[in-house]
Write a protein that holds these residues in place. Structure first.
Motif, mmCIF file in Angstrom:
data_model
loop_
_atom_site.group_PDB
_atom_site.id
_atom_site.type_symbol
_atom_site.label_atom_id
_atom_site.label_comp_id
_atom_site.label_asym_id
_atom_site.label_seq_id
_atom_site.Cartn_x
_atom_site.Cartn_y
_atom_site.Cartn_z
ATOM 1 N N PRO A 183 -16.492 35.149 34.475
ATOM 2 C CA PRO A 183 -16.577 33.712 34.193
ATOM 3 C C PRO A 183 -15.439 32.885 34.784
ATOM 4 C CG PRO A 183 -17.154 34.962 32.251
ATOM 5 C CD PRO A 183 -16.605 35.952 33.240
ATOM 6 N N ARG A 184 -14.417 33.526 35.296
ATOM 7 C CA ARG A 184 -13.402 32.766 36.044
ATOM 8 C C ARG A 184 -14.068 32.049 37.210
ATOM 9 N NH1 ARG A 184 -10.949 30.143 38.899
ATOM 10 N NH2 ARG A 184 -8.757 30.189 39.531
ATOM 11 N N TYR A 185 -15.185 32.621 37.687
ATOM 12 C CA TYR A 185 -15.910 32.052 38.814
ATOM 13 C C TYR A 185 -17.245 31.451 38.404
ATOM 14 C CZ TYR A 185 -12.502 35.010 41.143
ATOM 15 O OH TYR A 185 -11.325 35.595 41.542
ATOM 16 N N GLY A 186 -17.615 31.577 37.124
ATOM 17 C CA GLY A 186 -18.897 31.081 36.662
ATOM 18 C C GLY A 186 -19.757 32.209 36.144
ATOM 19 N N SER A 187 -21.056 32.024 36.122
ATOM 20 C CA SER A 187 -22.001 33.079 35.747
ATOM 21 C C SER A 187 -23.191 33.008 36.697
ATOM 22 C CB SER A 187 -22.457 32.915 34.291
ATOM 23 O OG SER A 187 -23.152 31.703 34.119
ATOM 24 N N ARG A 195 -25.059 30.738 41.266
ATOM 25 C CA ARG A 195 -23.937 30.671 40.351
ATOM 26 C C ARG A 195 -23.984 29.376 39.558
ATOM 27 N NH1 ARG A 195 -19.420 28.480 39.231
ATOM 28 N NH2 ARG A 195 -19.858 26.826 40.739
ATOM 29 N N VAL A 196 -23.666 29.486 38.261
ATOM 30 C CA VAL A 196 -23.523 28.308 37.418
ATOM 31 C C VAL A 196 -22.191 28.421 36.693
ATOM 32 C CG1 VAL A 196 -25.999 27.970 37.102
ATOM 33 C CG2 VAL A 196 -24.749 29.420 35.500
ATOM 34 N N ASP A 197 -21.674 27.289 36.235
ATOM 35 C CA ASP A 197 -20.390 27.306 35.544
ATOM 36 C C ASP A 197 -20.514 28.011 34.206
ATOM 37 O OD1 ASP A 197 -19.035 25.958 37.539
ATOM 38 O OD2 ASP A 197 -19.531 23.983 36.724
ATOM 39 N N ALA A 198 -19.461 28.725 33.842
ATOM 40 C CA ALA A 198 -19.406 29.414 32.556
ATOM 41 C C ALA A 198 -18.148 28.995 31.824
ATOM 42 C CB ALA A 198 -19.415 30.932 32.759
ATOM 43 N N LYS A 199 -18.223 28.974 30.493
ATOM 44 C CA LYS A 199 -17.087 28.493 29.702
ATOM 45 C C LYS A 199 -16.386 29.607 28.929
ATOM 46 C CE LYS A 199 -19.044 23.873 29.079
ATOM 47 N NZ LYS A 199 -19.464 22.851 28.088
ATOM 48 N N THR A 200 -16.978 30.800 28.890
ATOM 49 C CA THR A 200 -16.394 31.880 28.097
ATOM 50 C C THR A 200 -15.842 32.958 29.003
ATOM 51 O OG1 THR A 200 -18.056 31.475 26.394
ATOM 52 C CG2 THR A 200 -16.813 33.530 26.238
ATOM 53 N N PRO A 201 -14.540 32.963 29.240
ATOM 54 C CA PRO A 201 -13.958 33.924 30.170
ATOM 55 C C PRO A 201 -13.773 35.305 29.560
ATOM 56 C CG PRO A 201 -12.244 32.559 29.266
ATOM 57 C CD PRO A 201 -13.544 32.045 28.696
ATOM 58 N N TRP A 202 -13.909 36.359 30.401
ATOM 59 C CA TRP A 202 -13.492 37.690 29.962
ATOM 60 C C TRP A 202 -12.335 38.167 30.820
ATOM 61 C CZ3 TRP A 202 -14.421 40.606 34.267
ATOM 62 C CH2 TRP A 202 -15.597 40.406 35.000
ATOM 63 N N VAL A 203 -11.552 37.213 31.318
ATOM 64 C CA VAL A 203 -10.395 37.577 32.139
ATOM 65 C C VAL A 203 -9.182 36.787 31.700
ATOM 66 C CG1 VAL A 203 -11.787 38.120 34.154
ATOM 67 C CG2 VAL A 203 -10.922 35.809 33.864
ATOM 68 N N ARG A 204 -8.025 37.273 32.060
ATOM 69 C CA ARG A 204 -6.782 36.560 31.878
ATOM 70 C C ARG A 204 -6.118 36.424 33.232
ATOM 71 N NH1 ARG A 204 -6.296 40.448 27.824
ATOM 72 N NH2 ARG A 204 -4.836 41.624 29.109
ATOM 73 N N GLU A 205 -5.624 35.250 33.515
ATOM 74 C CA GLU A 205 -4.850 35.085 34.726
ATOM 75 C C GLU A 205 -3.474 35.695 34.529
ATOM 76 O OE1 GLU A 205 -4.598 31.276 36.454
ATOM 77 O OE2 GLU A 205 -6.716 30.805 36.172
ATOM 78 N N VAL A 206 -2.983 36.324 35.558
ATOM 79 C CA VAL A 206 -1.649 36.866 35.538
ATOM 80 C C VAL A 206 -0.808 36.048 36.489
ATOM 81 C CG1 VAL A 206 -0.226 38.898 35.921
ATOM 82 C CG2 VAL A 206 -2.560 39.167 35.071
ATOM 83 N N THR A 207 0.153 35.346 35.954
ATOM 84 C CA THR A 207 0.968 34.477 36.793
ATOM 85 C C THR A 207 2.024 35.298 37.506
ATOM 86 O OG1 THR A 207 2.626 34.039 35.091
ATOM 87 C CG2 THR A 207 0.652 32.643 35.111
ATOM 88 N N ALA A 208 2.638 34.686 38.478
ATOM 89 C CA ALA A 208 3.657 35.378 39.248
ATOM 90 C C ALA A 208 4.809 35.817 38.361
ATOM 91 C CB ALA A 208 4.169 34.479 40.369
ATOM 92 N N GLY A 209 5.049 35.092 37.275
ATOM 93 C CA GLY A 209 6.139 35.434 36.382
ATOM 94 C C GLY A 209 5.770 36.469 35.358
#
Length: 215
Positions: A183-187, A195-209
């Motif tokens: 869902p970071r990219y949609g569904s 592809r359509v937009d999705a609002k429920t992510p199953w990912v976490r972004e990992v920042t550079a820090g």
């Protein structure tokens, strides 16, 4: 998504901006995946590699810094379209397999020869495909193979690529493959084959820090 728009996405490969590093939330089967198509995973690293290929080709074609910056700015929000294209490629191939359609190297070369005549040679064709469709030179034959596959599938179905019967075959293939998109990219909508937009992510972004947050 409009039929004409989907056809354009099918027959071209969209360019994309670099995607953030991602990790899965709770589902090991999705770890590092941008999408799962049937039993195949499209990893985030694969998506990033595709982006890098295009950016490298664009940079070589546009060495002037300001002009290149404008190119990047103009294509900075379409990582989702890149993944859309990668998924759609696999859906098309499944539909072609279901219809008994095959594509030979000769088929691809014939199309390439024809396009080179139209555009003014191999280099001109590569430049056109990069500028208009975001297809780097190394991916040109792969893209042409998909175009041949789409046309042959339409012929096998007795229709054209912009007609409902063609997209119904792709919809059926989408359902068979049970596409699961990060869902970071949609569904993925199997009925609409897009592809359509999705609002429920199953990912976490990992920042550079190293900080994690909900995508």
């Amino acid at each position: 998504m409009h039929r004409r728009r989907r056809t354009a996405l099918l027959l071209t490969a969209a360019i994309a901006a670099a995607a953030p590093l991602l990790t899965a939330c709770g589902n090991d089967g999705h770890a590092g995946a941008a999408a799962v198509v049937g039993d195949q995973r499209i990893t985030v690293s694969e998506l990033e590699s595709r982006v890098n290929e295009v950016r490298t080709a664009q940079r070589a074609a546009v060495p002037e810094d300001a002009q290149y910056a404008r190119v990047v700015a103009g294509t900075g929000g379409i990582a989702r379209d890149t993944l859309h294209g990668m998924v759609l490629d696999r859906v098309l191939h499944r539909a072609a397999e279901d219809a008994g359609v095959t594509v030979s190297r000769k088929d691809v070369q014939q199309l390439r020869d024809e396009l080179e005549r139209r555009t003014g040679g191999a280099e001109a064709l590569e430049t056109t495909w990069l500028q208009q469709y975001g297809v780097p030179p190394r991916r040109l034959d792969d893209n042409l193979r998909l175009q041949v596959e789409a046309q042959k599938l339409a012929s096998a179905l007795g229709t054209q690529t912009n007609q409902p019967a063609f997209w119904a075959a792709l919809s059926k293939a989408s359902e068979e493959l049970d596409v699961d998109m990060n869902p970071r990219y949609g569904s993925w909508d199997a009925e609409k084959v897009g592809r359509v937009d999705a609002k429920t992510p199953w990912v976490r972004e990992v920042t550079a820090g190293g900080q994690q947050g909900t995508a």
